[in-house]
Design a protein around this motif. Structure first.
Motif, PDB file in Angstrom:
ATOM      1  N   ASP A  13      14.203 -35.567  23.102  1.00 42.74           N
ATOM      2  CA  ASP A  13      15.540 -35.530  23.704  1.00 42.74           C
ATOM      3  C   ASP A  13      15.961 -34.128  24.123  1.00 42.74           C
ATOM      4  O   ASP A  13      16.730 -33.966  25.066  1.00 42.74           O
ATOM      5  N   SER A  14      15.434 -33.108  23.446  1.00 41.31           N
ATOM      6  CA  SER A  14      15.824 -31.737  23.800  1.00 41.31           C
ATOM      7  C   SER A  14      15.243 -31.304  25.147  1.00 41.31           C
ATOM      8  O   SER A  14      15.668 -30.300  25.711  1.00 41.31           O
ATOM      9  N   TRP A  15      14.279 -32.056  25.683  1.00 43.46           N
ATOM     10  CA  TRP A  15      13.671 -31.728  26.979  1.00 43.46           C
ATOM     11  C   TRP A  15      14.217 -32.572  28.122  1.00 43.46           C
ATOM     12  O   TRP A  15      13.986 -32.256  29.294  1.00 43.46           O
ATOM     13  N   THR A  16      14.956 -33.636  27.815  1.00 38.47           N
ATOM     14  CA  THR A  16      15.524 -34.467  28.875  1.00 38.47           C
ATOM     15  C   THR A  16      16.438 -33.623  29.756  1.00 38.47           C
ATOM     16  O   THR A  16      17.232 -32.836  29.248  1.00 38.47           O
ATOM     17  N   ASP A  17      16.293 -33.731  31.049  1.00 41.60           N
ATOM     18  CA  ASP A  17      17.061 -32.993  32.060  1.00 41.60           C
ATOM     19  C   ASP A  17      16.678 -31.513  32.176  1.00 41.60           C
ATOM     20  O   ASP A  17      17.377 -30.744  32.850  1.00 41.60           O
ATOM     21  N   ALA A  18      15.567 -31.095  31.558  1.00 38.87           N
ATOM     22  CA  ALA A  18      15.076 -29.729  31.757  1.00 38.87           C
ATOM     23  C   ALA A  18      14.727 -29.549  33.237  1.00 38.87           C
ATOM     24  O   ALA A  18      14.310 -30.489  33.918  1.00 38.87           O
ATOM     25  N   THR A  19      14.886 -28.350  33.736  1.00 39.57           N
ATOM     26  CA  THR A  19      14.577 -28.039  35.137  1.00 39.57           C
ATOM     27  C   THR A  19      13.082 -27.779  35.286  1.00 39.57           C
ATOM     28  O   THR A  19      12.491 -27.049  34.496  1.00 39.57           O
ATOM     29  N   VAL A  20      12.493 -28.370  36.319  1.00 40.72           N
ATOM     30  CA  VAL A  20      11.081 -28.155  36.634  1.00 40.72           C
ATOM     31  C   VAL A  20      11.016 -27.610  38.055  1.00 40.72           C
ATOM     32  O   VAL A  20      11.530 -28.230  38.984  1.00 40.72           O
ATOM     33  N   GLU A  21      10.411 -26.423  38.206  1.00 46.38           N
ATOM     34  CA  GLU A  21      10.297 -25.793  39.524  1.00 46.38           C
ATOM     35  C   GLU A  21       8.839 -25.676  39.932  1.00 46.38           C
ATOM     36  O   GLU A  21       7.989 -25.335  39.110  1.00 46.38           O
ATOM     37  N   LEU A  22       8.574 -25.937  41.190  1.00 52.75           N
ATOM     38  CA  LEU A  22       7.260 -25.755  41.788  1.00 52.75           C
ATOM     39  C   LEU A  22       7.327 -24.498  42.635  1.00 52.75           C
ATOM     40  O   LEU A  22       8.130 -24.433  43.577  1.00 52.75           O
ATOM     41  N   HIS A  23       6.529 -23.502  42.285  1.00 54.28           N
ATOM     42  CA  HIS A  23       6.500 -22.238  43.023  1.00 54.28           C
ATOM     43  C   HIS A  23       5.195 -22.151  43.811  1.00 54.28           C
ATOM     44  O   HIS A  23       4.128 -22.442  43.279  1.00 54.28           O
ATOM     45  N   GLN A  24       5.307 -21.736  45.063  1.00 56.81           N
ATOM     46  CA  GLN A  24       4.143 -21.446  45.889  1.00 56.81           C
ATOM     47  C   GLN A  24       4.449 -20.185  46.672  1.00 56.81           C
ATOM     48  O   GLN A  24       5.568 -20.000  47.141  1.00 56.81           O
ATOM     49  N   ALA A  25       3.447 -19.313  46.756  1.00 60.09           N
ATOM     50  CA  ALA A  25       3.608 -18.011  47.425  1.00 60.09           C
ATOM     51  C   ALA A  25       4.761 -17.228  46.802  1.00 60.09           C
ATOM     52  O   ALA A  25       5.498 -16.531  47.493  1.00 60.09           O
ATOM     53  N   GLY A  26       4.952 -17.388  45.472  1.00 62.41           N
ATOM     54  CA  GLY A  26       5.980 -16.626  44.766  1.00 62.41           C
ATOM     55  C   GLY A  26       7.402 -17.109  44.983  1.00 62.41           C
ATOM     56  O   GLY A  26       8.348 -16.470  44.551  1.00 62.41           O
ATOM     57  N   VAL A  27       7.569 -18.246  45.654  1.00 61.67           N
ATOM     58  CA  VAL A  27       8.908 -18.749  45.976  1.00 61.67           C
ATOM     59  C   VAL A  27       9.049 -20.178  45.448  1.00 61.67           C
ATOM     60  O   VAL A  27       8.126 -20.984  45.572  1.00 61.67           O
ATOM     61  N   SER A  28      10.209 -20.491  44.891  1.00 64.58           N
ATOM     62  CA  SER A  28      10.470 -21.852  44.445  1.00 64.58           C
ATOM     63  C   SER A  28      10.553 -22.768  45.662  1.00 64.58           C
ATOM     64  O   SER A  28      11.389 -22.581  46.536  1.00 64.58           O
ATOM     65  N   GLN A  29       9.656 -23.747  45.720  1.00 66.46           N
ATOM     66  CA  GLN A  29       9.594 -24.655  46.862  1.00 66.46           C
ATOM     67  C   GLN A  29      10.335 -25.964  46.613  1.00 66.46           C
ATOM     68  O   GLN A  29      10.885 -26.555  47.517  1.00 66.46           O
ATOM     69  N   ARG A  30      10.289 -26.415  45.364  1.00 65.30           N
ATOM     70  CA  ARG A  30      10.912 -27.685  45.007  1.00 65.30           C
ATOM     71  C   ARG A  30      11.383 -27.600  43.556  1.00 65.30           C
ATOM     72  O   ARG A  30      10.835 -26.867  42.758  1.00 65.30           O
ATOM     73  N   ALA A  31      12.383 -28.413  43.239  1.00 61.00           N
ATOM     74  CA  ALA A  31      12.868 -28.480  41.858  1.00 61.00           C
ATOM     75  C   ALA A  31      13.248 -29.921  41.544  1.00 61.00           C
ATOM     76  O   ALA A  31      13.643 -30.688  42.425  1.00 61.00           O
ATOM     77  N   THR A  32      13.091 -30.266  40.290  1.00 55.02           N
ATOM     78  CA  THR A  32      13.480 -31.580  39.805  1.00 55.02           C
ATOM     79  C   THR A  32      13.835 -31.431  38.325  1.00 55.02           C
ATOM     80  O   THR A  32      13.889 -30.318  37.817  1.00 55.02           O
ATOM     81  N   THR A  33      14.066 -32.537  37.656  1.00 56.45           N
ATOM     82  CA  THR A  33      14.347 -32.493  36.220  1.00 56.45           C
ATOM     83  C   THR A  33      13.430 -33.481  35.505  1.00 56.45           C
ATOM     84  O   THR A  33      12.909 -34.421  36.102  1.00 56.45           O
ATOM     85  N   LEU A  34      13.240 -33.233  34.208  1.00 54.27           N
ATOM     86  CA  LEU A  34      12.462 -34.153  33.387  1.00 54.27           C
ATOM     87  C   LEU A  34      13.291 -35.394  33.102  1.00 54.27           C
ATOM     88  O   LEU A  34      14.490 -35.300  32.855  1.00 54.27           O
ATOM     89  N   ASP A  35      12.646 -36.552  33.130  1.00 53.59           N
ATOM     90  CA  ASP A  35      13.361 -37.779  32.774  1.00 53.59           C
ATOM     91  C   ASP A  35      13.375 -37.952  31.256  1.00 53.59           C
ATOM     92  O   ASP A  35      12.909 -37.065  30.520  1.00 53.59           O
ATOM     93  N   ASP A  36      13.881 -39.075  30.768  1.00 57.92           N
ATOM     94  CA  ASP A  36      14.008 -39.274  29.322  1.00 57.92           C
ATOM     95  C   ASP A  36      12.662 -39.434  28.616  1.00 57.92           C
ATOM     96  O   ASP A  36      12.594 -39.356  27.387  1.00 57.92           O
ATOM     97  N   LEU A  37      11.585 -39.606  29.366  1.00 61.30           N
ATOM     98  CA  LEU A  37      10.244 -39.666  28.790  1.00 61.30           C
ATOM     99  C   LEU A  37       9.503 -38.334  28.939  1.00 61.30           C
ATOM    100  O   LEU A  37       8.332 -38.219  28.600  1.00 61.30           O
ATOM    101  N   GLY A  38      10.186 -37.325  29.507  1.00 58.99           N
ATOM    102  CA  GLY A  38       9.586 -36.008  29.700  1.00 58.99           C
ATOM    103  C   GLY A  38       8.722 -35.899  30.937  1.00 58.99           C
ATOM    104  O   GLY A  38       7.958 -34.952  31.081  1.00 58.99           O
ATOM    105  N   ALA A  39       8.837 -36.843  31.851  1.00 59.68           N
ATOM    106  CA  ALA A  39       7.979 -36.870  33.035  1.00 59.68           C
ATOM    107  C   ALA A  39       8.655 -36.241  34.249  1.00 59.68           C
ATOM    108  O   ALA A  39       9.878 -36.243  34.366  1.00 59.68           O
TER     109      ALA A  39
END
Length: 71
Positions: A13-39
């Protein structure tokens, strides 16, 4: 290219809604959050050097350093 991942923890539960960023070429390209299963999932990632950074709501950071996406 789709990238999928999951965080598994004793206190999931402490990871639900954590921010996940995809960086390419040193720049954040996309972001999402972890769901309740950590995915998470990124659609349409581009080939190249890539890094994933996950930041919990409590400030804990998991960094998956550079890996190459090739097609």
């Amino acid at each position: 290219i789709s990238i999928m991942g999951q965080i598994a923890a004793d206190d999931q539960d402490s990871w639900t809604d954590a921010t996940v960023e995809l960086h390419q070429a040193g720049v954040s390209q996309r972001a999402t959050t972890l769901d309740d299963l950590g995915a998470f999932r990124f659609e349409q990632a581009r080939p190249g050097s890539t890094e994933i950074v996950i930041t919990s709501l409590h400030g804990i950071i998991i960094q998956i350093p550079n890996f190459d996406i090739a097609v």
